[in-house]
Design a protein around this motif. Structure first.
Motif, PDB file in Angstrom:
ATOM      1  N   SER A 182     108.127 -17.923  40.843  1.00 32.55           N
ATOM      2  CA  SER A 182     107.794 -17.458  40.698  1.00 32.55           C
ATOM      3  C   SER A 182     108.019 -16.033  41.251  1.00 32.55           C
ATOM      4  O   SER A 182     108.067 -16.087  42.753  1.00 32.55           O
ATOM      5  CB  SER A 182     106.323 -17.964  39.894  1.00 32.55           C
ATOM      6  OG  SER A 182     105.602 -18.235  41.083  1.00 32.55           O
ATOM      7  N   LYS A 183     107.102 -15.054  40.630  1.00 27.65           N
ATOM      8  CA  LYS A 183     106.907 -13.389  41.636  1.00 27.65           C
ATOM      9  C   LYS A 183     105.869 -14.241  42.933  1.00 27.65           C
ATOM     10  O   LYS A 183     105.676 -14.208  44.352  1.00 27.65           O
ATOM     11  CB  LYS A 183     106.379 -13.083  41.133  1.00 27.65           C
ATOM     12  CG  LYS A 183     106.950 -11.303  40.517  1.00 27.65           C
ATOM     13  CD  LYS A 183     106.860 -10.015  40.021  1.00 27.65           C
ATOM     14  CE  LYS A 183     107.154  -9.706  39.367  1.00 27.65           C
ATOM     15  NZ  LYS A 183     106.205  -8.595  38.580  1.00 27.65           N
ATOM     16  N   GLU A 184     105.038 -14.546  42.503  1.00 32.80           N
ATOM     17  CA  GLU A 184     104.140 -15.616  43.789  1.00 32.80           C
ATOM     18  C   GLU A 184     104.848 -16.867  45.128  1.00 32.80           C
ATOM     19  O   GLU A 184     104.570 -16.172  46.307  1.00 32.80           O
ATOM     20  CB  GLU A 184     103.139 -16.217  42.949  1.00 32.80           C
ATOM     21  CG  GLU A 184     102.223 -16.742  44.151  1.00 32.80           C
ATOM     22  CD  GLU A 184     100.970 -17.658  43.797  1.00 32.80           C
ATOM     23  OE1 GLU A 184     100.035 -18.697  43.920  1.00 32.80           O
ATOM     24  OE2 GLU A 184     100.360 -16.617  42.307  1.00 32.80           O
ATOM     25  N   LEU A 206     107.384 -14.028  46.384  1.00 35.19           N
ATOM     26  CA  LEU A 206     106.286 -13.702  47.918  1.00 35.19           C
ATOM     27  C   LEU A 206     106.131 -14.941  48.751  1.00 35.19           C
ATOM     28  O   LEU A 206     106.115 -13.697  50.074  1.00 35.19           O
ATOM     29  CB  LEU A 206     105.699 -12.477  47.703  1.00 35.19           C
ATOM     30  CG  LEU A 206     105.888 -11.924  46.169  1.00 35.19           C
ATOM     31  CD1 LEU A 206     104.649 -11.442  45.688  1.00 35.19           C
ATOM     32  CD2 LEU A 206     106.407 -10.509  47.247  1.00 35.19           C
ATOM     33  N   ILE A 234     110.813  -1.978  44.636  1.00 28.97           N
ATOM     34  CA  ILE A 234     110.712  -2.554  43.681  1.00 28.97           C
ATOM     35  C   ILE A 234     111.882  -1.724  42.785  1.00 28.97           C
ATOM     36  O   ILE A 234     110.231  -0.477  42.984  1.00 28.97           O
ATOM     37  CB  ILE A 234     109.611  -2.931  43.212  1.00 28.97           C
ATOM     38  CG1 ILE A 234     109.031  -4.079  44.225  1.00 28.97           C
ATOM     39  CG2 ILE A 234     109.375  -3.741  42.147  1.00 28.97           C
ATOM     40  CD1 ILE A 234     107.424  -3.915  44.326  1.00 28.97           C
ATOM     41  N   GLU A 276     112.001  -7.078  36.361  1.00 31.33           N
ATOM     42  CA  GLU A 276     111.506  -6.503  37.983  1.00 31.33           C
ATOM     43  C   GLU A 276     112.591  -6.767  39.548  1.00 31.33           C
ATOM     44  O   GLU A 276     113.217  -8.218  38.944  1.00 31.33           O
ATOM     45  CB  GLU A 276     110.336  -6.278  37.868  1.00 31.33           C
ATOM     46  CG  GLU A 276     109.722  -6.022  39.468  1.00 31.33           C
ATOM     47  CD  GLU A 276     108.719  -5.989  38.908  1.00 31.33           C
ATOM     48  OE1 GLU A 276     107.416  -5.221  38.865  1.00 31.33           O
ATOM     49  OE2 GLU A 276     107.829  -7.235  39.785  1.00 31.33           O
ATOM     50  N   THR A 277     112.809  -6.429  39.942  1.00 31.67           N
ATOM     51  CA  THR A 277     113.615  -6.403  40.863  1.00 31.67           C
ATOM     52  C   THR A 277     113.728  -5.755  41.944  1.00 31.67           C
ATOM     53  O   THR A 277     113.062  -5.113  42.549  1.00 31.67           O
ATOM     54  CB  THR A 277     115.037  -5.522  40.760  1.00 31.67           C
ATOM     55  OG1 THR A 277     115.575  -5.971  39.141  1.00 31.67           O
ATOM     56  CG2 THR A 277     116.424  -6.507  42.139  1.00 31.67           C
ATOM     57  N   TYR A 278     113.366  -6.999  43.257  1.00 33.14           N
ATOM     58  CA  TYR A 278     112.553  -6.724  44.320  1.00 33.14           C
ATOM     59  C   TYR A 278     114.362  -7.195  45.376  1.00 33.14           C
ATOM     60  O   TYR A 278     114.811  -7.609  45.063  1.00 33.14           O
ATOM     61  CB  TYR A 278     112.300  -8.807  44.458  1.00 33.14           C
ATOM     62  CG  TYR A 278     111.039  -8.330  44.715  1.00 33.14           C
ATOM     63  CD1 TYR A 278     110.247  -7.173  44.063  1.00 33.14           C
ATOM     64  CD2 TYR A 278     109.854  -8.969  45.157  1.00 33.14           C
ATOM     65  CE1 TYR A 278     108.745  -7.506  43.242  1.00 33.14           C
ATOM     66  CE2 TYR A 278     108.799  -9.193  44.774  1.00 33.14           C
ATOM     67  CZ  TYR A 278     107.971  -8.348  43.512  1.00 33.14           C
ATOM     68  OH  TYR A 278     106.831  -8.407  42.541  1.00 33.14           O
ATOM     69  N   PHE A 281     113.799 -10.641  38.165  1.00 29.50           N
ATOM     70  CA  PHE A 281     112.016 -11.015  37.427  1.00 29.50           C
ATOM     71  C   PHE A 281     112.583 -10.576  36.044  1.00 29.50           C
ATOM     72  O   PHE A 281     112.616  -9.402  36.175  1.00 29.50           O
ATOM     73  CB  PHE A 281     111.401 -10.731  37.817  1.00 29.50           C
ATOM     74  CG  PHE A 281     110.601 -11.703  39.365  1.00 29.50           C
ATOM     75  CD1 PHE A 281     110.418 -12.807  39.771  1.00 29.50           C
ATOM     76  CD2 PHE A 281     111.084 -10.366  40.682  1.00 29.50           C
ATOM     77  CE1 PHE A 281     110.416 -13.505  41.261  1.00 29.50           C
ATOM     78  CE2 PHE A 281     110.721 -11.038  42.058  1.00 29.50           C
ATOM     79  CZ  PHE A 281     110.720 -12.356  42.239  1.00 29.50           C
ATOM     80  N   GLU A 330     107.612 -13.136  34.464  1.00 29.95           N
ATOM     81  CA  GLU A 330     107.052 -13.274  36.764  1.00 29.95           C
ATOM     82  C   GLU A 330     108.265 -14.996  36.838  1.00 29.95           C
ATOM     83  O   GLU A 330     107.492 -14.741  37.897  1.00 29.95           O
ATOM     84  CB  GLU A 330     106.261 -12.636  36.353  1.00 29.95           C
ATOM     85  CG  GLU A 330     105.646 -11.343  36.231  1.00 29.95           C
ATOM     86  CD  GLU A 330     104.696 -11.748  36.594  1.00 29.95           C
ATOM     87  OE1 GLU A 330     103.737 -11.762  37.235  1.00 29.95           O
ATOM     88  OE2 GLU A 330     103.522 -10.385  36.901  1.00 29.95           O
ATOM     89  N   GLN A 331     108.887 -14.522  35.950  1.00 31.22           N
ATOM     90  CA  GLN A 331     110.305 -15.543  36.800  1.00 31.22           C
ATOM     91  C   GLN A 331     111.880 -14.778  36.988  1.00 31.22           C
ATOM     92  O   GLN A 331     112.040 -14.299  36.344  1.00 31.22           O
ATOM     93  CB  GLN A 331     110.993 -17.312  35.600  1.00 31.22           C
ATOM     94  CG  GLN A 331     109.082 -17.675  35.347  1.00 31.22           C
ATOM     95  CD  GLN A 331     108.536 -18.410  35.909  1.00 31.22           C
ATOM     96  OE1 GLN A 331     108.892 -19.193  36.617  1.00 31.22           O
ATOM     97  NE2 GLN A 331     107.412 -18.299  35.641  1.00 31.22           N
ATOM     98  N   ALA A 332     112.267 -15.997  38.396  1.00 29.59           N
ATOM     99  CA  ALA A 332     113.041 -15.439  39.123  1.00 29.59           C
ATOM    100  C   ALA A 332     114.387 -15.963  38.199  1.00 29.59           C
ATOM    101  O   ALA A 332     114.412 -16.941  37.941  1.00 29.59           O
ATOM    102  CB  ALA A 332     113.536 -15.617  40.275  1.00 29.59           C
TER     103      ALA A 332
END
Length: 103
Positions: free
Chosen positions: A47-49, A52, A61, A72-74, A90, A94-96
């Motif tokens: 997950s994003k969490e 992070l 981002i 969304e790309t970090y 993601f 919100e899953q990689a």
């Protein structure tokens, strides 16, 4: 003998000191190295969490909307002289879904 020391050894020591800063002590370089080490713990489906927690806040981002949905790309900074950075993409849940490690 004193001239030899003054004109050759002192500039060499100064050069080593400056080079040491850029290679070892520079915070930007250190962060790139930390990002590489941390990225070894990344796995698809995180997950994003969770990402992070492992990587910390991204350097940037980007968001994109396609037919499959929003992504969304970090981006994380790599070490110097790397061809590219570390990217974690993601999906809308919100899953990689994609991890690109540095080269």
């Amino acid at each position: 003998m004193k001239q030899l020391f003054q004109y050759k050894v002192i500039p060499i020591l100064a050069l080593i000191t400056v080079a040491g800063y850029f290679v070892i002590l520079n915070p930007t370089i250190k962060q790139g190295q930390i990002n590489v080490e941390n990225s070894k713990s990344l796995v698809l489906g995180m997950s994003k969490e969770e990402v992070l927690k492992v990587m910390g806040p991204p350097n940037s981002i980007s968001e994109e909307t396609t037919q499959e949905g929003a992504t969304e790309t970090y981006y994380y900074q790599p070490p110097p002289f790397s061809s590219d950075g570390i990217f974690v993409e993601f999906d809308q849940h919100e899953q990689a879904t994609k991890i690109v490690y540095y080269e």
